[in-house]
Enzyme design. Structure first.
Site, short mmCIF file in Angstrom:
data_model
loop_
_atom_site.label_atom_id
_atom_site.label_comp_id
_atom_site.label_asym_id
_atom_site.label_seq_id
_atom_site.Cartn_x
_atom_site.Cartn_y
_atom_site.Cartn_z
N LYS A 176 -25.68 58.45 55.99
CA LYS A 176 -25.57 58.68 57.44
C LYS A 176 -25.26 60.16 57.66
O LYS A 176 -24.12 60.54 57.94
CB LYS A 176 -24.50 57.76 58.02
N1 PMP Z 1 -29.30 52.01 61.38
C1 PMP Z 1 -29.17 53.26 61.83
C2 PMP Z 1 -30.25 54.24 61.56
C3 PMP Z 1 -28.02 53.63 62.54
O1 PMP Z 1 -27.88 54.89 62.98
C4 PMP Z 1 -27.02 52.67 62.80
C5 PMP Z 1 -25.79 53.06 63.55
N2 PMP Z 1 -26.06 53.38 64.88
C6 PMP Z 1 -27.21 51.36 62.32
C7 PMP Z 1 -28.35 51.07 61.60
C8 PMP Z 1 -26.16 50.31 62.52
O2 PMP Z 1 -25.07 50.57 61.65
P1 PMP Z 1 -23.58 50.20 62.03
O3 PMP Z 1 -23.54 48.73 62.22
O4 PMP Z 1 -22.78 50.65 60.86
O5 PMP Z 1 -23.25 50.92 63.28
#
Ligand code: PMP
Length: 311
Positions: free
Chosen positions: A171
């Site tokens: 991320k």
């Molecule tokens: N995929 C992407 C590309 C993201 O940026 C996110 C978060 N916004 C998610 C999936 C979901 O992840 P999380 O449940 O950890 O927020």
């Protein structure tokens, strides 16, 4: 900086007008009013997208899955050889401070670790110290009626960045692959898009993970399909669905499999759980939020509700 920052010891922020000066934003140990929360133009987070971030929810002042988010950002920073100059406990205390200082009850924290101030060259090791930023604010990703009615999405033409190039599970501050896919969605008049791998496997969406319901069971692509290992995905897969007696399986899927689903929903920290009722011209299932999605969404609400015990 034109005026002294507002810190825990100088609650001058209390007398400031709202709007421009709220929220108070934590940058490397100091809380600044929004209009004064700034970083250097030599910061490699800005120059190169060199850093990592998290999006974290708090409900009734309790930070949801705080440890999982902290574990993920520490893991990701380690992968890009970016040491975070605070312990996890210090980061947790700092996030709580941001919530309290802004008098927030429910909201969203954007936690950012940037490589810090360096030279105009790429070399990350010329940046002396990582910068840490925490913004606690409110968020509304999708309009409330979409949670009742479901949303329409498209399939992005742009594939997700191949894992060998830049692992989507990282991320990082470089979100251009997602942003350009999101632009495709916006151009098509919708708010989200399904992204495929370069080999055509269903991976995730531009900012959410994806689940499919088929014959009462949940299917979601495996992490190896190339995606962020979503905290909400893990919660739904490993805790929420099992607690409701719903079976879950990780499955490699083509877009044709997804189009034949009984129900589809997306998960994300900001999105929570939201039904997809149409993909381009194909109506999914009944065209409404399906019963399994509804049970999960209600179950999610219960877990994060006011009366829920501390995580
Ligand atoms: N995929 C992407 C590309 C993201 O940026 C996110 C978060 N916004 C998610 C999936 C979901 O992840 P999380 O449940 O950890 O927020």
């Amino acid at each position: 900086m034109t005026s002294a920052p507002a810190t825990r010891n100088s609650p001058m922020s209390e007398t400031r007008p709202a709007t421009e000066d709220r929220p108070l934003i934590w940058i490397d140990g100091t809380l600044y009013p929004k209009s004064e929360a700034k970083i250097s133009v030599y910061d490699h987070g800005l120059l190169y997208g060199d850093g990592c971030f998290e999006g974290i929810r708090f409900y009734n002042k309790r930070i949801f899955k705080a440890r999982a988010h902290l574990d993920r950002i520490y893991r990701n920073c380690e992968r890009i050889r970016l040491p975070i100059p605070y312990t996890k406990d210090e980061m947790l205390a700092m996030m709580r401070e941001c919530i309290d200082a802004n008098g927030l009850t429910d909201g969203y924290i954007r936690l950012i670790v940037t490589r810090g101030v360096g030279t105009l060259g790429l070399n990350p090791f010329k940046c002396e110290r990582a910068g840490v930023i925490s913004i606690a604010d409110t968020i509304a990703l999708y309009p409330p009626e979409m949670y009742e009615n479901g949303m329409k999405v498209i399939v992005a033409k742009r594939p997700r960045t191949p894992t060998a190039c830049l692992d989507p599970s990282l991320k990082s501050l470089n979100y251009l692959n997602n942003i350009l896919a999101k632009v495709e969605a916006i151009d098509a008049g919708v708010l989200e898009c399904i992204m495929l791998s370069t080999e055509g496997w269903v991976g995730e969406c531009s900012g959410d993970n994806i689940f499919v319901v088929k014959d009462g069971r949940l299917l979601t692509p495996p992490l190896e399909a190339g995606m962020l290992d979503g905290i909400t995905r893990a919660f739904v897969k490993d805790e929420l669905a099992p607690s409701l007696g719903v079976e879950v399986e990780e499955k490699w899927m083509r877009i044709e499999d997804v189009l034949q689903a009984d129900e589809i929903f997306l998960t994300g920290t900001a999105a929570e759980i939201i039904a997809v009722t149409q993909i381009e011209d194909t109506v999914i299932g009944s065209g409404k939020e399906g019963p399994v999605t509804k049970r999960l969404r209600d179950g999610f609400r219960k877990v994060v509700s006011k009366d829920a015990p501390e995580d």
